[in-house]
Design an enzyme around this catalytic site. Structure first.
Site, PDB file in Angstrom:
ATOM      1  N   GLU A 206       9.285   1.449  11.206  1.00 49.17           N
ATOM      2  CA  GLU A 206      10.274   2.532  11.119  1.00 49.17           C
ATOM      3  C   GLU A 206       9.480   3.819  11.229  1.00 49.17           C
ATOM      4  OE1 GLU A 206      11.955   5.610   9.881  1.00 49.17           O
ATOM      5  OE2 GLU A 206      12.133   4.677   7.904  1.00 49.17           O
TER       6      GLU A 206
ATOM      7  N   LYS B 116       0.854  -1.189   0.000  1.00 50.73           N
ATOM      8  CA  LYS B 116       0.000   0.000   0.000  1.00 50.73           C
ATOM      9  C   LYS B 116       0.892   1.242   0.000  1.00 50.73           C
ATOM     10  CE  LYS B 116      -1.452   2.648   2.988  1.00 50.73           C
ATOM     11  NZ  LYS B 116      -1.260   3.855   2.117  1.00 50.73           N
TER      12      LYS B 116
ATOM     13  N   CYS C 133      12.708  11.158   7.714  1.00 53.49           N
ATOM     14  CA  CYS C 133      12.712  10.786   9.130  1.00 53.49           C
ATOM     15  C   CYS C 133      14.107  10.914   9.728  1.00 53.49           C
ATOM     16  CB  CYS C 133      12.184   9.376   9.304  1.00 53.49           C
ATOM     17  SG  CYS C 133      13.082   8.149   8.320  1.00 53.49           S
TER      18      CYS C 133
ATOM     19  N   GLU D  64       8.813  16.569  14.714  1.00 50.59           N
ATOM     20  CA  GLU D  64       9.521  16.533  13.435  1.00 50.59           C
ATOM     21  C   GLU D  64       9.113  17.737  12.593  1.00 50.59           C
ATOM     22  OE1 GLU D  64      10.726  12.595  11.342  1.00 50.59           O
ATOM     23  OE2 GLU D  64       8.686  12.321  12.083  1.00 50.59           O
TER      24      GLU D  64
END
Length: 508
Positions: free
Chosen positions: A261, A185, A295, A392
């Site tokens: 992750e 996906k 990331c 972030e």
């Protein structure tokens, strides 16, 4: 800005359906959704929009293909991956152009992503033929201990938009090598690259049903339908920690194997003895690679007070020299952010930080350009409680704080729930080792602003995830160990072994 890049693969010629059991087909109800070029905000194509019924059809195909695929020789699985690797590099420019069009990064960065993705295909092509087991005599010599490794089974692979080729390749390659079937996906912002990669794998000889592709805008419904089904055996996800927590909770119902992750909040530590030329070079890479939408992007710059002014001046000078624009244009350094939502989020975060008392050195305002651009931005004097220290950024914004001792730097670096990667610049070997060991992260870039490597274990600690991708451990995420106890022949036992059955039962 004029788009001078030919439509890679001919975007209009790419399959627009779902790949299920080796066939490209429309979604149930013929539903579709548009894919935008973030440099212009204009649509590139429409692709099929999968729903829960399509997801179960894809799982049916993966389950049906699993026994025969698991029985395929390691050599054949290796050859399929190697053929895919070779085809991908032959069409490097096509894939780079496609990545740039749907994600926004410059062509140079997109080419680097193609090479990085190809590295995973090559690495796991080699790992496929090295899956081994063990054989030994039991402690009491009454049995032989055989340990084998077998594929986990059908996997759900969920990938993000920021690396639309590398992230699918990083998950597909070890699954293929281990003998697992898959339902992929991709992110709805960047499904076209996954469509092109899936078509390439089919061309390379991947059998029908081994890889099934579900572009969708209904991620929650599709994922939930798959994870409720007891035939699914693993989920691998790259994305936000918030979504990762939800998937981990759903995975618990069927006790699925998980690889996660998740988010990062990477510290970039510049010690007083650092080589500032190297540190600024590393900062540009760690902060601006992928337009800051990574990331592993440096999120919190922690600079010793003795060198903070010089480091900041050099970084600001470098940031001001960058050119914004469509990634397809020559001379462009930074492309757009992925969409309006992300661009506006970054802008709000900067505005809020400045309102709280931070000093703005460059950037800090949305440019008058079509698409979703945000300029390279440098902030100093960040308040301790600022939200930018906790979240972030996912954009080209460098937020700088100072420290006065190694212990203070480590305390600031570790003051986060995340622990994916950290960057450390120092000339001292003792300091380098001591601080690297005390930083709470799964990876450390030591005097280096880039850590990704197909041959290294990629992953984090704390709320940055579980499991590792890449390296020698990457394929283990897709394998189960099976222990087979084999009764030793009677003539192979010593006289003392006659008494071992009762002892063995007691030990159970």
């Amino acid at each position: 800005m004029t788009d001078r890049t030919p439509r890679p693969h001919g975007v209009d010629a790419l399959p627009q359906g779902l790949l299920i059991d080796g066939r490209w087909r429309p979604a149930a109800g013929d539903t579709t959704f548009p894919v935008e070029n973030p440099a212009t905000g204009e649509p590139l194509a429409r692709v099929a929009d999968a729903g829960a019924a399509d997801a179960l059809d894809a799982l049916d195909a993966a389950v049906g293909a699993q026994p025969q695929w698991a029985a395929t020789s390691p050599g054949e699985r290796s050859r399929i991956l190697r053929r895919t690797h070779d085809l991908l590099l032959e069409r490097r420019e096509d894939f780079a152009g496609l990545i740039t069009l749907e994600m926004g990064k410059s062509l140079d960065e997109a080419r680097a992503e193609v090479d990085y993705a190809a590295g995973y295909l090559r690495w796991f092509a080699e790992e496929a033929v090295r899956v081994d087991g063990t054989w030994k005599v039991s402690e009491d010599a009454s049995a032989r201990v055989l340990v084998t490794r077998q594929p986990v089974g059908p996997c759900l692979l969920i990938t993000p938009w920021n690396a639309p080729l590398a992230m699918p390749a990083r998950k597909i390659a070890p699954a293929v090598a281990a003998g697992c079937t898959m339902v992929l996906k991709p992110a709805p912002q960047t499904p076209l690259t996954s469509v092109a990669l899936a078509a390439l794998l089919v061309e390379a000889g991947l059998p029908a049903g081994v890889l099934n592709l579900l572009p969708t805008t209904g991620a929650a419904a599709v994922s939930e339908a798959l994870m409720r089904d007891p035939r699914l055996r693993k989920v691998s996800f790259t994305g936000s920690t918030a979504v990762g927590r939800l998937l981990l909770a759903q995975a618990s119902a069927n006790v699925l194997r998980t690889s996660m992750e998740l988010g990062g909040n990477a510290p970039f530590i510049v010690c007083a003895d650092a080589d500032l030329d190297a540190a600024v070079d590393g900062a540009m890479t760690a902060k601006l690679r992928n337009i800051g939408e990574a990331c592993i992007a440096a999120n919190r710059f922690l600079v010793h007070a003795d060198v903070a002014r010089e480091f900041t001046e050099r970084l600001v000078d470098r940031m001001r020299g960058l050119t914004l624009g469509s990634g397809t244009e020559p001379g462009v350094d930074l492309g757009p952010l992925i969409d309006r939502t992300q661009r506006d989020r970054v802008a709000r975060l900067v505005d809020e930080t400045v309102a709280d008392g931070a000093r703005l050195h460059t950037g800090g305002s949305v440019p008058d350009l079509p698409g979703y651009f945000y300029p390279p931005t440098v902030l100093t004097d960040i308040p301790a409680g600022a939200r930018i220290n906790r979240e972030e950024i996912f954009g080209p914004v460098a937020a700088i704080r100072t420290f006065s001792s190694d212990d203070e730097a480590l305390a600031l670096a570790n003051a986060t729930e995340f622990g994916l990667v950290a960057y450390l610049y120092t000339r001292g070997l003792d300091r380098a080792l001591r601080m690297s060991e005390r930083i709470e992260s799964g990876m450390v870039g030591l005097n280096r602003g880039y850590v990704s490597d197909p041959g290294a274990p990629f992953g984090g600690v704390k709320h940055s995830g579980v499991g590792r991708e890449g390296g020698n451990s990457g394929i283990e995420e897709y394998l189960e160990q099976k222990y087979i106890a084999i009764d030793a022949p009677a003539d192979a036992r010593t006289p003392a072994d006659a008494r071992t059955p009762a002892l063995s039962q007691d030990r159970s």
